[in-house]
Write a protein that holds these residues in place. Structure first.
Motif, PDB file in Angstrom:
ATOM      1  N   VAL A   1      18.326 -31.245   0.140  1.00 53.10           N
ATOM      2  CA  VAL A   1      17.302 -31.950   0.914  1.00 53.10           C
ATOM      3  C   VAL A   1      16.341 -30.949   1.548  1.00 53.10           C
ATOM      4  O   VAL A   1      15.112 -31.106   1.473  1.00 53.10           O
ATOM      5  CB  VAL A   1      17.947 -32.825   2.006  1.00 53.10           C
ATOM      6  CG1 VAL A   1      16.872 -33.393   2.938  1.00 53.10           C
ATOM      7  CG2 VAL A   1      18.738 -33.973   1.382  1.00 53.10           C
ATOM      8  N   LEU A   2      16.881 -29.920   2.178  1.00 52.20           N
ATOM      9  CA  LEU A   2      16.051 -28.916   2.832  1.00 52.20           C
ATOM     10  C   LEU A   2      15.156 -28.193   1.832  1.00 52.20           C
ATOM     11  O   LEU A   2      13.975 -27.934   2.108  1.00 52.20           O
ATOM     12  CB  LEU A   2      16.938 -27.904   3.569  1.00 52.20           C
ATOM     13  CG  LEU A   2      17.748 -28.467   4.745  1.00 52.20           C
ATOM     14  CD1 LEU A   2      18.705 -27.400   5.280  1.00 52.20           C
ATOM     15  CD2 LEU A   2      16.830 -28.960   5.842  1.00 52.20           C
TER      16      LEU A   2
ATOM     17  N   ASP B   1       5.953 -28.904  -1.572  1.00 53.82           N
ATOM     18  CA  ASP B   1       4.882 -29.906  -1.480  1.00 53.82           C
ATOM     19  C   ASP B   1       4.772 -30.778  -2.725  1.00 53.82           C
ATOM     20  O   ASP B   1       4.033 -31.766  -2.730  1.00 53.82           O
ATOM     21  CB  ASP B   1       3.533 -29.215  -1.248  1.00 53.82           C
ATOM     22  CG  ASP B   1       3.477 -28.515   0.098  1.00 53.82           C
ATOM     23  OD1 ASP B   1       4.230 -28.932   0.993  1.00 53.82           O
ATOM     24  OD2 ASP B   1       2.690 -27.554   0.232  1.00 53.82           O
ATOM     25  N   PHE B   2       5.485 -30.425  -3.761  1.00 51.98           N
ATOM     26  CA  PHE B   2       5.391 -31.142  -5.039  1.00 51.98           C
ATOM     27  C   PHE B   2       5.604 -32.639  -4.888  1.00 51.98           C
ATOM     28  O   PHE B   2       4.962 -33.454  -5.554  1.00 51.98           O
ATOM     29  CB  PHE B   2       6.419 -30.557  -6.017  1.00 51.98           C
ATOM     30  CG  PHE B   2       6.537 -31.310  -7.308  1.00 51.98           C
ATOM     31  CD1 PHE B   2       5.637 -31.104  -8.338  1.00 51.98           C
ATOM     32  CD2 PHE B   2       7.556 -32.234  -7.501  1.00 51.98           C
ATOM     33  CE1 PHE B   2       5.755 -31.798  -9.538  1.00 51.98           C
ATOM     34  CE2 PHE B   2       7.684 -32.939  -8.694  1.00 51.98           C
ATOM     35  CZ  PHE B   2       6.777 -32.715  -9.712  1.00 51.98           C
ATOM     36  N   TRP B   3       6.543 -33.035  -3.975  1.00 57.27           N
ATOM     37  CA  TRP B   3       6.939 -34.443  -3.887  1.00 57.27           C
ATOM     38  C   TRP B   3       6.014 -35.289  -3.019  1.00 57.27           C
ATOM     39  O   TRP B   3       6.156 -36.521  -2.994  1.00 57.27           O
ATOM     40  CB  TRP B   3       8.365 -34.534  -3.345  1.00 57.27           C
ATOM     41  CG  TRP B   3       9.350 -33.897  -4.263  1.00 57.27           C
ATOM     42  CD1 TRP B   3       9.948 -32.686  -4.116  1.00 57.27           C
ATOM     43  CD2 TRP B   3       9.831 -34.432  -5.502  1.00 57.27           C
ATOM     44  NE1 TRP B   3      10.783 -32.420  -5.182  1.00 57.27           N
ATOM     45  CE2 TRP B   3      10.721 -33.478  -6.044  1.00 57.27           C
ATOM     46  CE3 TRP B   3       9.598 -35.618  -6.195  1.00 57.27           C
ATOM     47  CZ2 TRP B   3      11.378 -33.683  -7.254  1.00 57.27           C
ATOM     48  CZ3 TRP B   3      10.231 -35.827  -7.403  1.00 57.27           C
ATOM     49  CH2 TRP B   3      11.114 -34.866  -7.925  1.00 57.27           C
ATOM     50  N   GLU B   4       5.079 -34.675  -2.323  1.00 60.62           N
ATOM     51  CA  GLU B   4       4.245 -35.421  -1.378  1.00 60.62           C
ATOM     52  C   GLU B   4       3.379 -36.475  -2.048  1.00 60.62           C
ATOM     53  O   GLU B   4       3.003 -37.481  -1.434  1.00 60.62           O
ATOM     54  CB  GLU B   4       3.374 -34.456  -0.570  1.00 60.62           C
ATOM     55  CG  GLU B   4       4.162 -33.590   0.391  1.00 60.62           C
ATOM     56  CD  GLU B   4       5.113 -34.400   1.258  1.00 60.62           C
ATOM     57  OE1 GLU B   4       4.663 -35.398   1.857  1.00 60.62           O
ATOM     58  OE2 GLU B   4       6.300 -34.064   1.319  1.00 60.62           O
TER      59      GLU B   4
ATOM     60  N   LYS C   1      10.700 -39.971  -4.210  1.00 64.39           N
ATOM     61  CA  LYS C   1      10.776 -38.594  -3.724  1.00 64.39           C
ATOM     62  C   LYS C   1      12.204 -38.075  -3.804  1.00 64.39           C
ATOM     63  O   LYS C   1      13.128 -38.704  -3.301  1.00 64.39           O
ATOM     64  CB  LYS C   1      10.261 -38.513  -2.292  1.00 64.39           C
ATOM     65  CG  LYS C   1       8.759 -38.721  -2.184  1.00 64.39           C
ATOM     66  CD  LYS C   1       8.280 -38.657  -0.744  1.00 64.39           C
ATOM     67  CE  LYS C   1       6.760 -38.824  -0.675  1.00 64.39           C
ATOM     68  NZ  LYS C   1       6.277 -38.813   0.720  1.00 64.39           N
ATOM     69  N   SER C   2      12.341 -36.909  -4.390  1.00 64.11           N
ATOM     70  CA  SER C   2      13.669 -36.346  -4.623  1.00 64.11           C
ATOM     71  C   SER C   2      14.458 -36.162  -3.333  1.00 64.11           C
ATOM     72  O   SER C   2      15.654 -36.435  -3.281  1.00 64.11           O
ATOM     73  CB  SER C   2      13.541 -35.001  -5.344  1.00 64.11           C
ATOM     74  OG  SER C   2      14.806 -34.402  -5.520  1.00 64.11           O
ATOM     75  N   TYR C   3      13.787 -35.691  -2.275  1.00 59.04           N
ATOM     76  CA  TYR C   3      14.535 -35.443  -1.043  1.00 59.04           C
ATOM     77  C   TYR C   3      15.047 -36.734  -0.416  1.00 59.04           C
ATOM     78  O   TYR C   3      16.070 -36.738   0.264  1.00 59.04           O
ATOM     79  CB  TYR C   3      13.722 -34.624  -0.038  1.00 59.04           C
ATOM     80  CG  TYR C   3      12.389 -35.189   0.386  1.00 59.04           C
ATOM     81  CD1 TYR C   3      12.309 -36.224   1.315  1.00 59.04           C
ATOM     82  CD2 TYR C   3      11.204 -34.656  -0.099  1.00 59.04           C
ATOM     83  CE1 TYR C   3      11.083 -36.717   1.729  1.00 59.04           C
ATOM     84  CE2 TYR C   3       9.975 -35.141   0.310  1.00 59.04           C
ATOM     85  CZ  TYR C   3       9.914 -36.170   1.222  1.00 59.04           C
ATOM     86  OH  TYR C   3       8.700 -36.653   1.632  1.00 59.04           O
TER      87      TYR C   3
ATOM     88  N   GLN D   1      14.331 -46.080   1.319  1.00 60.81           N
ATOM     89  CA  GLN D   1      13.404 -46.665   0.354  1.00 60.81           C
ATOM     90  C   GLN D   1      13.613 -46.135  -1.060  1.00 60.81           C
ATOM     91  O   GLN D   1      13.141 -46.732  -2.026  1.00 60.81           O
ATOM     92  CB  GLN D   1      11.967 -46.398   0.779  1.00 60.81           C
ATOM     93  CG  GLN D   1      11.585 -47.038   2.106  1.00 60.81           C
ATOM     94  CD  GLN D   1      10.123 -46.767   2.461  1.00 60.81           C
ATOM     95  OE1 GLN D   1       9.272 -46.629   1.592  1.00 60.81           O
ATOM     96  NE2 GLN D   1       9.860 -46.666   3.764  1.00 60.81           N
ATOM     97  N   PHE D   2      14.331 -45.027  -1.175  1.00 62.99           N
ATOM     98  CA  PHE D   2      14.570 -44.452  -2.499  1.00 62.99           C
ATOM     99  C   PHE D   2      15.431 -45.393  -3.333  1.00 62.99           C
ATOM    100  O   PHE D   2      16.453 -45.908  -2.870  1.00 62.99           O
ATOM    101  CB  PHE D   2      15.265 -43.102  -2.382  1.00 62.99           C
ATOM    102  CG  PHE D   2      15.402 -42.369  -3.701  1.00 62.99           C
ATOM    103  CD1 PHE D   2      14.392 -41.545  -4.159  1.00 62.99           C
ATOM    104  CD2 PHE D   2      16.534 -42.539  -4.482  1.00 62.99           C
ATOM    105  CE1 PHE D   2      14.512 -40.878  -5.378  1.00 62.99           C
ATOM    106  CE2 PHE D   2      16.658 -41.877  -5.697  1.00 62.99           C
ATOM    107  CZ  PHE D   2      15.644 -41.049  -6.150  1.00 62.99           C
ATOM    108  N   ILE D   3      15.033 -45.617  -4.544  1.00 66.15           N
ATOM    109  CA  ILE D   3      15.746 -46.519  -5.441  1.00 66.15           C
ATOM    110  C   ILE D   3      16.564 -45.690  -6.429  1.00 66.15           C
ATOM    111  O   ILE D   3      16.020 -45.045  -7.329  1.00 66.15           O
ATOM    112  CB  ILE D   3      14.787 -47.442  -6.214  1.00 66.15           C
ATOM    113  CG1 ILE D   3      13.910 -48.216  -5.233  1.00 66.15           C
ATOM    114  CG2 ILE D   3      15.593 -48.389  -7.108  1.00 66.15           C
ATOM    115  CD1 ILE D   3      14.679 -49.112  -4.283  1.00 66.15           C
TER     116      ILE D   3
END
Length: 248
Positions: free
Chosen positions: A166-167, A173-176, A183-185, A240-242
């Motif tokens: 997660v960290l 910034d790739f996931w923004e 989002k992976s994190y 919210q991550f599915i």
């Protein structure tokens, strides 16, 4: 890539806890198909039974922490004040989440490898010999303890590894540009939170059974609860991550 008409769920193995024996989706997992056949133990029933008292576990933890003067919020406040992942000069290893999950890993490992459980089982045997308890009653308790220990051991390293993931993802910034549900994190946070909550409930089983070890178990529960709160603060939209299959 899996065929659109395939029974396999594409990418489901990317967001699981790798515990195939406790998974209800093995028939739809391409990775599991490639492994040897396993003995499943009614995974849905197992997890439902484990998680239904999680609220009670949290209430118990906060009550006892208050009695002992333990501030469960302090680490989260310190993190917000002193550590920010947006600062490029802050290393992941210095983040409170990494430090706390690492501490839980080693202290939990030391607890499991100690003689505490062996001594408790010997005590149970003595109670049977003295006619204080029935064999069937003790067998049921030992079975619960063994299952709780299995859960704790499985997630002991997993929690730290996923928290560190997660960290690392948050510093990229790739996931923004991706929506929250992709989002992976957020995905890593979600499975880390599930692992923490299951571990807390498992420790609660040991806490209830082993009165003489409640202080040492409480310390581990506090570390897990602080990890849970830090994760929620870092990735507030993780729910919210599915996860393919699991959340659909």
């Amino acid at each position: 890539m899996d065929d659109i008409n395939s029974t396999f769920i594409s990418g489901i193995y990317n967001w699981c806890d790798r515990w195939c024996e406790r998974c209800a989706f093995t028939a739809r997992c391409r990775v599991f198909e490639r492994e040897k056949e396993r003995d499943l133990k009614e995974p849905e029933d197992f997890w439902n039974a484990l998680s239904e008292n999680f609220k009670e576990t949290l209430e118990m933890l906060h009550l006892i922490a208050e009695e002992h003067g333990i501030d469960l919020e302090q680490t989260v406040k310190d993190s917000e004040a002193d550590t920010s992942l947006e600062e490029e000069d802050k290393r992941v290893d210095e983040h409170p989440l990494n430090i706390i999950t690492s501490q839980y890993l080693f202290e939990g490992k030391d607890w499991i490898e100690s003689s505490k459980l062996e001594e408790y089982c010997e005590k149970l045997t003595q109670q049977i010999d003295l006619g204080m308890r029935q064999v069937s009653e003790v067998n049921d308790e030992v079975a619960k303890i063994e299952e709780a220990l299995e859960v704790i051991q499985w997630y002991l390293f997993f929690i730290h590894v996923k928290s560190k993931r997660v960290l690392n993802d948050l510093s990229d910034d790739f996931w923004e540009e991706y929506p929250e549900e992709e989002k992976s994190y957020n995905g890593s946070t979600k499975i880390a939170m599930i692992s923490i909550e299951r571990s807390m409930q498992a420790w609660k089983i040991l806490f209830d059974a082993m009165e003489s070890e409640q202080d040492s178990i409480l310390n581990l529960l506090v570390l897990l609860d602080k990890s849970r709160k830090l994760l929620a603060a870092l990735a507030p939209n993780y729910a919210q991550f599915i996860r393919p299959g699991f959340d659909e």
